[in-house]
Motif scaffolding. Structure first.
Motif, mmCIF file in Angstrom:
data_model
loop_
_atom_site.group_PDB
_atom_site.id
_atom_site.type_symbol
_atom_site.label_atom_id
_atom_site.label_comp_id
_atom_site.label_asym_id
_atom_site.label_seq_id
_atom_site.Cartn_x
_atom_site.Cartn_y
_atom_site.Cartn_z
ATOM 1 N N ASP A 125 -2.151 12.273 -1.744
ATOM 2 C CA ASP A 125 -3.334 11.671 -2.382
ATOM 3 C C ASP A 125 -3.027 10.184 -2.571
ATOM 4 O O ASP A 125 -2.198 9.829 -3.406
ATOM 5 N N TRP A 126 -3.676 9.337 -1.776
ATOM 6 C CA TRP A 126 -3.363 7.908 -1.854
ATOM 7 C C TRP A 126 -3.925 7.320 -3.142
ATOM 8 O O TRP A 126 -4.883 7.852 -3.732
ATOM 9 N N LEU A 127 -3.360 6.224 -3.561
ATOM 10 C CA LEU A 127 -3.881 5.534 -4.747
ATOM 11 C C LEU A 127 -5.321 5.102 -4.482
ATOM 12 O O LEU A 127 -5.614 4.589 -3.398
ATOM 13 N N LEU A 154 8.042 -4.121 -6.911
ATOM 14 C CA LEU A 154 6.687 -4.156 -7.451
ATOM 15 C C LEU A 154 5.878 -3.165 -6.621
ATOM 16 O O LEU A 154 5.804 -3.291 -5.393
ATOM 17 N N THR A 155 5.292 -2.169 -7.282
ATOM 18 C CA THR A 155 4.535 -1.158 -6.533
ATOM 19 C C THR A 155 3.146 -1.706 -6.197
ATOM 20 O O THR A 155 2.688 -2.704 -6.759
ATOM 21 N N THR A 163 0.867 -1.187 0.000
ATOM 22 C CA THR A 163 0.000 0.000 0.000
ATOM 23 C C THR A 163 0.898 1.230 0.000
ATOM 24 O O THR A 163 2.029 1.172 0.506
ATOM 25 N N ASP A 164 0.400 2.326 -0.533
ATOM 26 C CA ASP A 164 1.168 3.577 -0.459
ATOM 27 C C ASP A 164 0.773 4.374 0.791
ATOM 28 O O ASP A 164 1.405 5.366 1.114
ATOM 29 N N LYS A 165 -0.272 3.921 1.499
ATOM 30 C CA LYS A 165 -0.737 4.656 2.684
ATOM 31 C C LYS A 165 0.214 4.442 3.859
ATOM 32 O O LYS A 165 0.792 3.372 4.009
ATOM 33 N N CYS A 166 0.295 5.465 4.711
ATOM 34 C CA CYS A 166 1.089 5.306 5.928
ATOM 35 C C CYS A 166 0.403 6.044 7.065
ATOM 36 O O CYS A 166 -0.322 7.015 6.847
ATOM 37 N N ASN A 167 0.646 5.569 8.285
ATOM 38 C CA ASN A 167 0.060 6.218 9.460
ATOM 39 C C ASN A 167 1.063 7.151 10.130
ATOM 40 O O ASN A 167 0.788 7.689 11.192
#
Ligand code: SAM
Length: 329
Positions: free
Chosen positions: A35-37, A264-265, A18-22
């Motif tokens: 802006d997350w995917l 791999l993204t 995931t590209d999200k992070c806390n």
């Protein structure tokens, strides 16, 4: 095999879940986040496992590292790990994480076969942590480290990025603390991969500086070069060993010549380098019905185009469009 035109063979696959992070670490992203995917663009757990299976069973991948963004935010993580460790030949499977939530999840991940973890910790001071990561989660990271150790996800490695005037006075205390806890510390030079483009060469604490700081308090002896192989970290025996510290001089001491990594993204793009400006799309053909053979062929062709080096020192260097969180560190 995933062989490039310079003869390097990629065997180490880094998969961003995931590209999200806390967290909002300043060297990575702005305090307001990014802006997350959109979810439909993210690979599903089944798609991830399918591509990893192709990598392991057909293309010679022997190590799989799940990362992000923050991989613990993917609810299917333990399932993905279990399906990865069930592959033949069984790859080594590890995780790069900020450790938040690991206190709850470490046992399940160990049960799923996870071999070990790298946990990011840049400071021993909760106040500095809050300033650096814009979240008050220091205690969660420390608890995550302890849980990983308890669950046997060893060696527990700690990643630290030093920033001038922020935490560079902590090089020695961080190493002392990691030695006490039995964790293996690795310092990473700050790289030009932040979304805000705030990196500067002068601001970066270099590998040489880190080694000078440590050498004032510890006796460091370079570890056997043979043993380093393709590992990014230069390792040093501390006070005669067996404990070690690593320094990853990605900018000032590049190790591209022995790089064995491919990425791999989270949206299914193959990248040959953190600093690559080109990607090869596996998600679109996969969703259009491509066979495993076709996907493997595309992957082989993508790696064949890998560049000789990351080119940070080239006058023409351009920071990649994707920040670290969207590539998978
Ligand atoms: N969220 C996870 C974590 O914190 O470990 C995994 C992703 S994070 C991008 C992976 C590693 O990259 C972390 O150790 C982080 O400190 C490091 N990192 C992020 N941005 C960086 C930068 N600009 N330069 C050097 N290291 C960076």
């Amino acid at each position: 095999m995933l062989r490039d035109s310079f003869g390097r063979v990629a065997t180490d696959l880094r998969v961003s879940l995931t590209d999200k992070c806390n967290l909002r670490c300043t060297y990575c992203m702005p305090p307001e986040g990014l802006d997350w995917l959109p979810n439909p663009q993210l690979l599903t757990a089944d798609e991830i496992v399918r591509l990893v299976t192709i990598g392991v069973e057909r293309l010679g991948i022997t190590e799989v590292r799940y990362t992000g963004g923050e991989p613990l935010l993917r609810r299917e993580l333990a399932d993905v790990v279990a399906r990865t460790t069930a592959l033949t030949p069984r790859p080594q499977v590890s995780l790069t994480t900020n450790g938040i939530g690991l206190a709850r999840l470490a046992g399940a991940l160990a049960d799923a076969g996870l071999d070990r973890v790298n946990i990011s910790l840049d400071t021993l001071d909760p106040g500095t942590f809050k300033r650096l990561a814009h979240r008050d989660r220091h205690a969660d990271v420390i608890a995550g480290l302890a849980a990983a150790d308890e669950a046997g996800l060893r060696p527990v490695k700690v990643n630290a990025v030093l920033m001038r005037g922020v935490n560079d006075h902590e090089a020695v205390p961080l190493l002392r603390w990691c030695l006490d806890q039995g964790y293996e510390l690795r310092f990473i030079e700050q790289m030009p991969l932040d979304a805000q483009h705030g990196w500067s060469r002068e601001g970066m604490v270099t590998a040489d500086e880190i080694l000078d700081l440590l050498s004032a308090s510890f006796d460091l002896a370079a570890d056997d070069l043979e043993e380093r192989g393709s590992a990014p970290a230069e390792r040093f025996l501390v006070n005669g060993g067996p404990a070690r510290v690593g320094v990853i001089g990605s900018v000032t001491r590049p190790f591209c010549g022995s790089c064995d990594r491919v990425r791999l993204t989270a949206d299914g793009q193959v990248r040959n380098c953190l600093f690559a400006t080109e990607e090869s799309d596996l998600k679109t053909p996969m969703r259009a019905g491509a066979s495993d053979d076709e996907l493997a062929e595309r992957w082989v062709a993508a790696v064949a185009r890998k560049r000789a080096g990351h080119g940070i020192d080239d006058p023409s260097f351009l920071q990649p469009a994707r920040p670290m969180s969207a590539i998978g560190g």
